[in-house]
Design a protein around this motif. Sequence first.
Motif, PDB file in Angstrom:
ATOM      1  N   LEU A 146      67.223  29.025  -9.666  1.00  0.00           N
ATOM      2  CA  LEU A 146      66.622  30.012  -8.769  1.00  0.00           C
ATOM      3  C   LEU A 146      65.115  29.919  -8.951  1.00  0.00           C
ATOM      4  CD1 LEU A 146      69.010  33.030  -9.498  1.00  0.00           C
ATOM      5  CD2 LEU A 146      69.059  31.527  -7.519  1.00  0.00           C
ATOM      6  N   ASP A 170      62.181  51.247  -9.289  1.00  0.00           N
ATOM      7  CA  ASP A 170      63.220  51.134  -8.260  1.00  0.00           C
ATOM      8  C   ASP A 170      64.605  50.864  -8.827  1.00  0.00           C
ATOM      9  OD1 ASP A 170      61.458  51.460  -6.107  1.00  0.00           O
ATOM     10  OD2 ASP A 170      60.853  49.357  -6.232  1.00  0.00           O
ATOM     11  N   ILE A 206      71.999  49.003 -12.527  1.00  0.00           N
ATOM     12  CA  ILE A 206      72.937  47.884 -12.451  1.00  0.00           C
ATOM     13  C   ILE A 206      73.419  47.613 -13.866  1.00  0.00           C
ATOM     14  CG2 ILE A 206      73.254  45.456 -11.822  1.00  0.00           C
ATOM     15  CD1 ILE A 206      70.944  45.733  -9.866  1.00  0.00           C
ATOM     16  N   GLU A 258      70.008  37.569 -18.858  1.00  0.00           N
ATOM     17  CA  GLU A 258      70.751  37.813 -17.614  1.00  0.00           C
ATOM     18  C   GLU A 258      70.055  38.902 -16.795  1.00  0.00           C
ATOM     19  OE1 GLU A 258      74.310  40.142 -17.955  1.00  0.00           O
ATOM     20  OE2 GLU A 258      75.333  39.089 -16.333  1.00  0.00           O
ATOM     21  N   LEU A 310      68.129  38.577 -13.100  1.00  0.00           N
ATOM     22  CA  LEU A 310      68.536  39.361 -11.921  1.00  0.00           C
ATOM     23  C   LEU A 310      67.388  40.236 -11.414  1.00  0.00           C
ATOM     24  CD1 LEU A 310      72.193  40.461 -12.789  1.00  0.00           C
ATOM     25  CD2 LEU A 310      71.481  39.107 -10.807  1.00  0.00           C
ATOM     26  N   LEU A 331      64.994  38.151  -9.460  1.00  0.00           N
ATOM     27  CA  LEU A 331      65.538  37.900  -8.129  1.00  0.00           C
ATOM     28  C   LEU A 331      65.268  39.090  -7.201  1.00  0.00           C
ATOM     29  CD1 LEU A 331      67.500  36.275  -6.323  1.00  0.00           C
ATOM     30  CD2 LEU A 331      69.376  37.427  -7.497  1.00  0.00           C
ATOM     31  N   LEU A 332      65.525  40.298  -7.692  1.00  0.00           N
ATOM     32  CA  LEU A 332      65.314  41.500  -6.871  1.00  0.00           C
ATOM     33  C   LEU A 332      63.845  41.661  -6.512  1.00  0.00           C
ATOM     34  CD1 LEU A 332      67.792  43.833  -8.729  1.00  0.00           C
ATOM     35  CD2 LEU A 332      67.726  43.596  -6.252  1.00  0.00           C
ATOM     36  N   LYS A 359      62.569  38.579  -4.147  1.00  0.00           N
ATOM     37  CA  LYS A 359      63.188  38.317  -2.842  1.00  0.00           C
ATOM     38  C   LYS A 359      63.523  39.558  -2.028  1.00  0.00           C
ATOM     39  CE  LYS A 359      63.959  33.907  -4.221  1.00  0.00           C
ATOM     40  NZ  LYS A 359      63.256  32.743  -3.669  1.00  0.00           N
ATOM     41  N   THR A 360      63.387  40.764  -2.587  1.00  0.00           N
ATOM     42  CA  THR A 360      63.771  41.955  -1.822  1.00  0.00           C
ATOM     43  C   THR A 360      62.636  42.983  -1.846  1.00  0.00           C
ATOM     44  OG1 THR A 360      64.727  43.363  -3.577  1.00  0.00           O
ATOM     45  CG2 THR A 360      66.124  41.613  -2.715  1.00  0.00           C
ATOM     46  N   ASN A 361      62.922  44.149  -1.292  1.00  0.00           N
ATOM     47  CA  ASN A 361      61.939  45.230  -1.252  1.00  0.00           C
ATOM     48  C   ASN A 361      61.817  45.997  -2.577  1.00  0.00           C
ATOM     49  OD1 ASN A 361      64.485  46.354  -1.084  1.00  0.00           O
ATOM     50  ND2 ASN A 361      63.983  47.789   0.567  1.00  0.00           N
ATOM     51  N   THR A 362      62.407  45.452  -3.653  1.00  0.00           N
ATOM     52  CA  THR A 362      62.276  46.055  -4.974  1.00  0.00           C
ATOM     53  C   THR A 362      60.871  45.762  -5.503  1.00  0.00           C
ATOM     54  OG1 THR A 362      64.616  45.635  -5.361  1.00  0.00           O
ATOM     55  CG2 THR A 362      63.259  46.090  -7.311  1.00  0.00           C
ATOM     56  N   ALA A 363      60.069  46.804  -5.674  1.00  0.00           N
ATOM     57  CA  ALA A 363      58.678  46.588  -6.079  1.00  0.00           C
ATOM     58  C   ALA A 363      58.543  46.543  -7.591  1.00  0.00           C
ATOM     59  CB  ALA A 363      57.802  47.690  -5.508  1.00  0.00           C
TER      60      ALA A 363
END
Lengths: 332, 332
Positions: free
Chosen positions: B5, B75, B101, B112, B116, B119-120, B123-127
């Motif tokens: 990744l 977040d 999570i 791990e 993860l 990744l959040l 690639k996402t709206n997790t600031a």
Amino acid sequence: MRKLLNFENNIPTFLSSASAVGKEEHLGPLGNKFDIYDGSDLYGMNTFEKAEAEMNRTALNLALKKAGLQPSQIDILLAGDLDNQCTATSSGLYSFGIPYIGLYSACSTCTEALLLLSLLISKTNTACGAVVTSSHNSAAERQFRTPVEYGGQRTPTAQWTATASGAFIMNTGGKVGITEGMFGKIVDGTVSDASNMGAAMARSAFDTLYTYFKISGHAPSDFDFIVTGDLGHIGSEILCEMLAKEVSGAEKIHTDCGKLIYDKSKKDVHGGGSGCGCSASVLASHFLPMLERGEIKDILFLSTGALMSPGSVLQGENILGITPLIHIKGLE
Amino acid sequence: MRKLLNFENNIPTFLSSASAVGKEEHLGPLGNKFDIYDGSDLYGMNTFEKAEAEMNRTALNLALKKAGLQPSQIDILLAGDLDNQCTATSSGLYSFGIPYIGLYSACSTCTEALLLLSLLISKTNTACGAVVTSSHNSAAERQFRTPVEYGGQRTPTAQWTATASGAFIMNTGGKVGITEGMFGKIVDGTVSDASNMGAAMARSAFDTLYTYFKISGHAPSDFDFIVTGDLGHIGSEILCEMLAKEVSGAEKIHTDCGKLIYDKSKKDVHGGGSGCGCSASVLASHFLPMLERGEIKDILFLSTGALMSPGSVLQGENILGITPLIHIKGLE
């Protein structure tokens, strides 16, 4: 502030799903929908824990077969169960040789895993992944309460841990997908009785649903069903009371895998079904096929987890609830 | 085929890190680097399990303070521990009210979780997100082996579960980031002795490193250190033997958190340190500060996990190993 994860740009979809269950689940109202059952609950093994591992292996094998894929074609496996240190997952699934993300979120693990897999498929170079979650009544009873051979009387609020495993293969381009999702927040269930988990989890399920409708722009009328994992009869009643007051209409389309999996009039399941395998097998063999056949179009799916151990209960801690959410949609 | 990744387009970086440890960790070679210690190992609580929960709370509170953030600004929280059903995590951290999570990957949970979270964030709206992982020697000994009060003789290969918690806050724009990562594959350790976990995990650490160097285009000479989680003295020796044959040069820059955390000549730690808190606290308080000060530029960080429970060992199952990997880089 909780955030919605949106996958509309590249929607992860279900390529296949499969379930393997035990005797009581086969005798329940959904019995004929489950793919495989073993009336002895042992799946050819000599312990309940190994039976659960074998049930996981069976479910994933079948999901792979339905998808027409080899294990080497699966980029990632997300899985978990209720056994101490999640050994039904690791010992049951390691031989597939698929890169692995181990999860623990009690009975909410199925939704947690599907949401994380959606993220990987939608946003990274992960082309294809698998989710497996399971539980086994006899393994759970002797771990969390007393061995079934002891013959202890179960209290009226107690739930029946399902002997079940659900497996899912996801990629993109299919007919039914996950368009958005939201992780759960740990909410104090204000209950410390391990035989009343539905009540303990109801508050977290409400917290997630209330937040979802506040931030998503969706209304209950956009959905065919709101499906919770395993609040069972008592937890569902509590949730619906809260929904009726705060998210009017949501209570009318609510249903629960723990209520659907057993026939209360025929089996003394008391509070209804529970366990990581309960919502997983019901999604795999009941709701996904309905979505695939176009009988329903949109559901919110929320497995519910009770975060506690026998040790934490003995040490006087409350049971904490957690409820992640996914929006599953028919795309045709 | 395992996939890397890549986060180069939007690199998740460390905003702060913190550690809270017990007596033996404070007396070890890294003792003065850890942020907080309690010489009683109890953190003001009346059970070891509650002490571990409180240690987690302390570590996350301190990481938040260093970052200048309130819990409501985080977040997502990714966390896990070794206790049955990960209760040191849920009961220790639920009061922060951060979406959660739950993970279980034994002592590999720190890597791990960081992978993860990367990744959040990437690639996402997790600031902004947090990772916390922990272990407690006395809680682990009575759960996995025998209560410490029993005074059982430990075998020479046994590792010493660290009483430690590590917490991390990540966002983007900082000086030290995670540029890529890879999840682990479950590998049969071919060992069934719960007092020889380093040996059981060495094969999975090798599998991940071998795969990484094969697919990443990197060579061992690109890194200052290859840091494994807690193979300890015995597992590290086995790993380095394998690396010397197959990934020449990697063995020369290998080090291990389980070797670094205790002084073998002063304390009968035998095989070295282990536990979800071992690699987390050593990363938080030793390697990240070195990267921030620019003393080192690039490390591969691989917490190692032994997937087993007392029940699985008693039922004759082998210990399975898992090793995810992250590439941590100084960005200035």
